[in-house]
Design a protein around this motif. Structure first.
Motif, PDB file in Angstrom:
ATOM      1  N   GLU A 166       0.802  -1.218   0.000  1.00  0.00           N
ATOM      2  CA  GLU A 166       0.000   0.000   0.000  1.00  0.00           C
ATOM      3  C   GLU A 166       0.840   1.275   0.000  1.00  0.00           C
ATOM      4  O   GLU A 166       0.488   2.259  -0.661  1.00  0.00           O
ATOM      5  CB  GLU A 166      -0.913  -0.028   1.233  1.00  0.00           C
ATOM      6  CG  GLU A 166      -1.822   1.149   1.398  1.00  0.00           C
ATOM      7  CD  GLU A 166      -2.642   1.051   2.679  1.00  0.00           C
ATOM      8  OE1 GLU A 166      -3.399   1.985   2.954  1.00  0.00           O
ATOM      9  OE2 GLU A 166      -2.520   0.030   3.401  1.00  0.00           O
ATOM     10  N   HIS A 167       1.949   1.279   0.734  1.00  0.00           N
ATOM     11  CA  HIS A 167       2.761   2.493   0.845  1.00  0.00           C
ATOM     12  C   HIS A 167       4.084   2.401   0.080  1.00  0.00           C
ATOM     13  O   HIS A 167       5.005   3.187   0.321  1.00  0.00           O
ATOM     14  CB  HIS A 167       3.042   2.803   2.315  1.00  0.00           C
ATOM     15  CG  HIS A 167       1.804   3.065   3.121  1.00  0.00           C
ATOM     16  ND1 HIS A 167       0.840   3.956   2.718  1.00  0.00           N
ATOM     17  CD2 HIS A 167       1.362   2.524   4.282  1.00  0.00           C
ATOM     18  CE1 HIS A 167      -0.135   3.974   3.605  1.00  0.00           C
ATOM     19  NE2 HIS A 167       0.155   3.109   4.566  1.00  0.00           N
ATOM     20  N   SER A 168       4.191   1.452  -0.828  1.00  0.00           N
ATOM     21  CA  SER A 168       5.396   1.368  -1.654  1.00  0.00           C
ATOM     22  C   SER A 168       5.259   2.289  -2.862  1.00  0.00           C
ATOM     23  O   SER A 168       4.173   2.817  -3.135  1.00  0.00           O
ATOM     24  CB  SER A 168       5.641  -0.078  -2.108  1.00  0.00           C
ATOM     25  OG  SER A 168       4.541  -0.545  -2.873  1.00  0.00           O
ATOM     26  N   ILE A 169       6.363   2.488  -3.589  1.00  0.00           N
ATOM     27  CA  ILE A 169       6.359   3.340  -4.778  1.00  0.00           C
ATOM     28  C   ILE A 169       7.056   2.610  -5.922  1.00  0.00           C
ATOM     29  O   ILE A 169       7.915   1.764  -5.701  1.00  0.00           O
ATOM     30  CB  ILE A 169       7.047   4.704  -4.512  1.00  0.00           C
ATOM     31  CG1 ILE A 169       8.494   4.501  -4.036  1.00  0.00           C
ATOM     32  CG2 ILE A 169       6.249   5.528  -3.509  1.00  0.00           C
ATOM     33  CD1 ILE A 169       9.294   5.791  -3.904  1.00  0.00           C
ATOM     34  N   TYR A 170       6.664   2.957  -7.142  1.00  0.00           N
ATOM     35  CA  TYR A 170       7.186   2.286  -8.336  1.00  0.00           C
ATOM     36  C   TYR A 170       7.225   3.327  -9.432  1.00  0.00           C
ATOM     37  O   TYR A 170       6.177   3.868  -9.812  1.00  0.00           O
ATOM     38  CB  TYR A 170       6.246   1.132  -8.691  1.00  0.00           C
ATOM     39  CG  TYR A 170       6.795   0.037  -9.579  1.00  0.00           C
ATOM     40  CD1 TYR A 170       8.125  -0.011  -9.973  1.00  0.00           C
ATOM     41  CD2 TYR A 170       5.955  -0.984 -10.018  1.00  0.00           C
ATOM     42  CE1 TYR A 170       8.602  -1.044 -10.765  1.00  0.00           C
ATOM     43  CE2 TYR A 170       6.411  -2.020 -10.807  1.00  0.00           C
ATOM     44  CZ  TYR A 170       7.739  -2.047 -11.187  1.00  0.00           C
ATOM     45  OH  TYR A 170       8.195  -3.071 -11.982  1.00  0.00           O
ATOM     46  N   SER A 171       8.416   3.640  -9.946  1.00  0.00           N
ATOM     47  CA  SER A 171       8.510   4.792 -10.845  1.00  0.00           C
ATOM     48  C   SER A 171       9.707   4.693 -11.787  1.00  0.00           C
ATOM     49  O   SER A 171      10.575   3.832 -11.632  1.00  0.00           O
ATOM     50  CB  SER A 171       8.635   6.079 -10.023  1.00  0.00           C
ATOM     51  OG  SER A 171       9.793   6.033  -9.201  1.00  0.00           O
ATOM     52  N   ILE A 172       9.730   5.608 -12.752  1.00  0.00           N
ATOM     53  CA  ILE A 172      10.801   5.614 -13.751  1.00  0.00           C
ATOM     54  C   ILE A 172      12.141   6.055 -13.166  1.00  0.00           C
ATOM     55  O   ILE A 172      13.199   5.702 -13.697  1.00  0.00           O
ATOM     56  CB  ILE A 172      10.447   6.512 -14.946  1.00  0.00           C
ATOM     57  CG1 ILE A 172      10.110   7.936 -14.472  1.00  0.00           C
ATOM     58  CG2 ILE A 172       9.278   5.927 -15.718  1.00  0.00           C
ATOM     59  CD1 ILE A 172       9.997   8.945 -15.577  1.00  0.00           C
ATOM     60  N   LEU A 173      12.095   6.844 -12.110  1.00  0.00           N
ATOM     61  CA  LEU A 173      13.291   7.255 -11.370  1.00  0.00           C
ATOM     62  C   LEU A 173      12.828   7.868 -10.057  1.00  0.00           C
ATOM     63  O   LEU A 173      11.627   7.958  -9.804  1.00  0.00           O
ATOM     64  CB  LEU A 173      14.151   8.236 -12.171  1.00  0.00           C
ATOM     65  CG  LEU A 173      13.716   9.706 -12.302  1.00  0.00           C
ATOM     66  CD1 LEU A 173      14.835  10.511 -12.950  1.00  0.00           C
ATOM     67  CD2 LEU A 173      12.447   9.870 -13.099  1.00  0.00           C
ATOM     68  N   SER A 174      13.754   8.285  -9.229  1.00  0.00           N
ATOM     69  CA  SER A 174      13.391   8.851  -7.932  1.00  0.00           C
ATOM     70  C   SER A 174      12.753  10.227  -8.108  1.00  0.00           C
ATOM     71  O   SER A 174      13.001  10.918  -9.109  1.00  0.00           O
ATOM     72  CB  SER A 174      14.641   8.989  -7.054  1.00  0.00           C
ATOM     73  OG  SER A 174      15.502   9.990  -7.594  1.00  0.00           O
ATOM     74  N   PRO A 175      11.935  10.658  -7.147  1.00  0.00           N
ATOM     75  CA  PRO A 175      11.383  12.020  -7.216  1.00  0.00           C
ATOM     76  C   PRO A 175      12.488  13.082  -7.279  1.00  0.00           C
ATOM     77  O   PRO A 175      12.331  14.101  -7.961  1.00  0.00           O
ATOM     78  CB  PRO A 175      10.581  12.142  -5.914  1.00  0.00           C
ATOM     79  CG  PRO A 175      10.188  10.744  -5.595  1.00  0.00           C
ATOM     80  CD  PRO A 175      11.359   9.888  -6.026  1.00  0.00           C
TER      81      PRO A 175
END
Length: 273
Positions: A166-175
């Motif tokens: 629920e609180h994980s993140i998945y993205s093309i790169l870091s914010p």
């Protein structure tokens, strides 16, 4: 009230959030770790081996960040080198040979960007894993534990069913990386996170993942999320091991083909703005 994207980032990076080893020790029995890529070295940022889930033999491949300072350094903060991805692929091929389902655990800010990693073929190792995982003749279940960063996550992230805490993140790169590129200022990472659609809720909406695992206040607060994961994993494993591989492979291909078409559309729309 729901958490903001930045609050999800902070929870995903919480220093007391359990690492992949905790998941392995909690959810699986009889884990035997296997080492090395048989080419260069044993990359400790990826741990893998054989275990059982409810009596079913499985192969586990996980990115490990470490907990204490020395442990984080030993595991390179969960940032794999090419030999880590080659070790992962070696274990996947072994799983295919012995018809063991594969479970991968994603927890990385990204693949290691150092000179040595690039010299040893970092991009090629990631690309080759993506290619090979598409055709592996065993079921693949994927868990996003905390951070799923770019190709570093995708290299073990091709699966038939992708679960995300629920609180994980998945993205093309870091914010921070996104903010550095878009705003020329890494300090605008919080604003960048709000634009990136990196939360589990966003990614489920866009059909990038298949299931969200509830975790309450956070995995660092209680084991509630681990119990939910065990239940979801057991249920999906019982289901998918009853399917024929001739059914699984076309569905896997179609899943990622549709995802590719969607992402192409988003990229085209952004380019035209």
């Amino acid at each position: 009230m729901s958490n903001t994207a930045w609050q999800h980032v902070l929870l995903a990076r919480h220093p007391k959030r359990p690492t992949s080893r905790v998941l392995i020790n909690t959810l699986f029995d009889d884990f035997i770790e296997l080492h090395g890529d048989r080419q260069f070295s044993d990359d400790k940022s990826i741990i893998g081996g054989i275990a059982t889930l409810n009596g079913i033999p499985v192969t586990i491949i996980a990115e490990e960040k470490g907990d204490s300072t020395n442990d984080k350094i030993l595991h390179n903060f969960g940032m794999p080198h090419p030999e880590g991805y080659r070790k992962a692929l070696r274990l996947m091929k072994q799983a295919e040979k012995f018809k063991r389902p594969i479970i991968t655990i994603i927890d990385t800010p990204g693949a290691y960007p150092g000179l040595g990693a690039e010299e040893r073929g970092q991009a090629q190792a990631i690309a080759f894993n993506l290619q090979e995982m598409m055709g592996l003749k065993v079921p693949i279940l994927v868990i996003v534990l905390s951070e799923g960063g770019s190709g570093g996550a995708l290299a073990i992230g091709v699966g038939d069913h992708v679960m995300m805490f629920e609180h994980s993140i998945y993205s093309i790169l870091s914010p921070e990386g996104f903010a550095s590129i878009l705003f020329k200022d890494a300090k605008q990472a919080e604003h960048a996170a709000s634009l990136m659609k990196l939360t589990a809720q966003d990614l489920l909406h866009f059909n990038i993942i298949d299931e969200i695992i509830p975790e309450g206040a956070g995995l660092h607060e209680s084991k509630e999320g681990l119990f939910h994961l065990k239940s979801a994993l057991s249920s999906k494993m019982a289901q998918i091991t009853q399917e024929k591989i001739t059914t699984i492979l076309p569905k896997r291909y179609q899943k990622y083909r549709q995802m590719g078409v969607f992402l192409e559309g988003v990229s085209s729309e952004l380019t035209q703005r």
